[in-house]
Design a protein around this motif. Structure first.
Motif, PDB file in Angstrom:
ATOM      1  N   SER A  24       0.833  -1.210   0.000  1.00 39.56           N
ATOM      2  CA  SER A  24       0.000   0.000   0.000  1.00 39.56           C
ATOM      3  C   SER A  24       0.860   1.250   0.000  1.00 39.56           C
ATOM      4  CB  SER A  24      -0.894   0.020   1.246  1.00 39.56           C
ATOM      5  OG  SER A  24      -1.767  -1.069   1.251  1.00 39.56           O
ATOM      6  N   LEU A  25       0.589   2.122  -0.956  1.00 34.52           N
ATOM      7  CA  LEU A  25       1.237   3.435  -0.998  1.00 34.52           C
ATOM      8  C   LEU A  25       0.181   4.476  -0.663  1.00 34.52           C
ATOM      9  CD1 LEU A  25       3.228   3.201  -4.364  1.00 34.52           C
ATOM     10  CD2 LEU A  25       3.971   2.540  -2.074  1.00 34.52           C
ATOM     11  N   SER A  26       0.411   5.265   0.378  1.00 26.45           N
ATOM     12  CA  SER A  26      -0.504   6.345   0.712  1.00 26.45           C
ATOM     13  C   SER A  26      -0.332   7.482  -0.278  1.00 26.45           C
ATOM     14  CB  SER A  26      -0.246   6.820   2.142  1.00 26.45           C
ATOM     15  OG  SER A  26      -0.516   5.787   3.057  1.00 26.45           O
ATOM     16  N   GLY A  27      -1.081   8.546  -0.111  1.00 26.85           N
ATOM     17  CA  GLY A  27      -1.062   9.656  -1.055  1.00 26.85           C
ATOM     18  C   GLY A  27       0.255  10.405  -1.114  1.00 26.85           C
ATOM     19  N   ASN A  28       0.536  10.956  -2.300  1.00 21.41           N
ATOM     20  CA  ASN A  28       1.677  11.832  -2.524  1.00 21.41           C
ATOM     21  C   ASN A  28       3.023  11.164  -2.229  1.00 21.41           C
ATOM     22  OD1 ASN A  28       2.724  14.321  -3.366  1.00 21.41           O
ATOM     23  ND2 ASN A  28       2.868  15.053  -1.267  1.00 21.41           N
ATOM     24  N   VAL A  29       3.154   9.894  -2.580  1.00 24.66           N
ATOM     25  CA  VAL A  29       4.407   9.149  -2.407  1.00 24.66           C
ATOM     26  C   VAL A  29       5.187   9.196  -3.719  1.00 24.66           C
ATOM     27  CG1 VAL A  29       5.381   6.838  -2.069  1.00 24.66           C
ATOM     28  CG2 VAL A  29       3.521   7.634  -0.611  1.00 24.66           C
ATOM     29  N   THR A  30       6.496   9.402  -3.625  1.00 31.06           N
ATOM     30  CA  THR A  30       7.367   9.393  -4.805  1.00 31.06           C
ATOM     31  C   THR A  30       8.276   8.175  -4.732  1.00 31.06           C
ATOM     32  OG1 THR A  30       7.358  11.801  -4.951  1.00 31.06           O
ATOM     33  CG2 THR A  30       9.141  10.645  -6.093  1.00 31.06           C
ATOM     34  N   ILE A  31       8.203   7.348  -5.786  1.00 28.57           N
ATOM     35  CA  ILE A  31       9.036   6.162  -5.892  1.00 28.57           C
ATOM     36  C   ILE A  31       9.980   6.389  -7.063  1.00 28.57           C
ATOM     37  CG2 ILE A  31       9.060   3.668  -6.241  1.00 28.57           C
ATOM     38  CD1 ILE A  31       7.550   4.504  -3.714  1.00 28.57           C
ATOM     39  N   GLU A  32      11.278   6.558  -6.772  1.00 29.03           N
ATOM     40  CA  GLU A  32      12.249   6.777  -7.839  1.00 29.03           C
ATOM     41  C   GLU A  32      12.516   5.461  -8.571  1.00 29.03           C
ATOM     42  OE1 GLU A  32      15.611   8.827  -6.138  1.00 29.03           O
ATOM     43  OE2 GLU A  32      14.427  10.625  -5.755  1.00 29.03           O
ATOM     44  N   GLY A  33      13.335   5.463  -9.615  1.00 26.60           N
ATOM     45  CA  GLY A  33      13.573   4.300 -10.452  1.00 26.60           C
ATOM     46  C   GLY A  33      14.229   3.137  -9.739  1.00 26.60           C
TER      47      GLY A  33
END
Length: 83
Positions: A24-33
């Protein structure tokens, strides 16, 4: 994105990432490469996971991972080792 994973609003998922089942990813999460998010793990809203990092199975991330190529695990997730 695998079965049963959830991605909330305003998330940014970059190239070559894997979000495992039930993660689960909550809101406004940044996942880089090149990031891997393990099965049944959770990421708190507004966090960033830096390039090449891994959040282990069942981990709960409460702080951003700002250095590249790290493995985080546990509840709350802490640095395990460099990948």
């Amino acid at each position: 994105l695998n079965n049963g994973s959830t991605v909330a609003h305003d998330c940014d998922i970059n190239d070559f990432c894997s979000i495992a089942p039930q993660a689960s990813l909550s809101g406004n999460v940044t996942i880089e490469g090149l990031v891997e998010i393990g099965t049944s793990s959770s990421v708190k809203q507004g966090l960033t996971i830096s390039e090449g990092s891994l959040l282990g199975m069942g981990g709960v991330l409460t702080k951003s991972i700002v250095k590249k190529n790290l493995i985080y695990t546990g509840i709350p997730a802490i640095e395990f080792k460099k990948s």
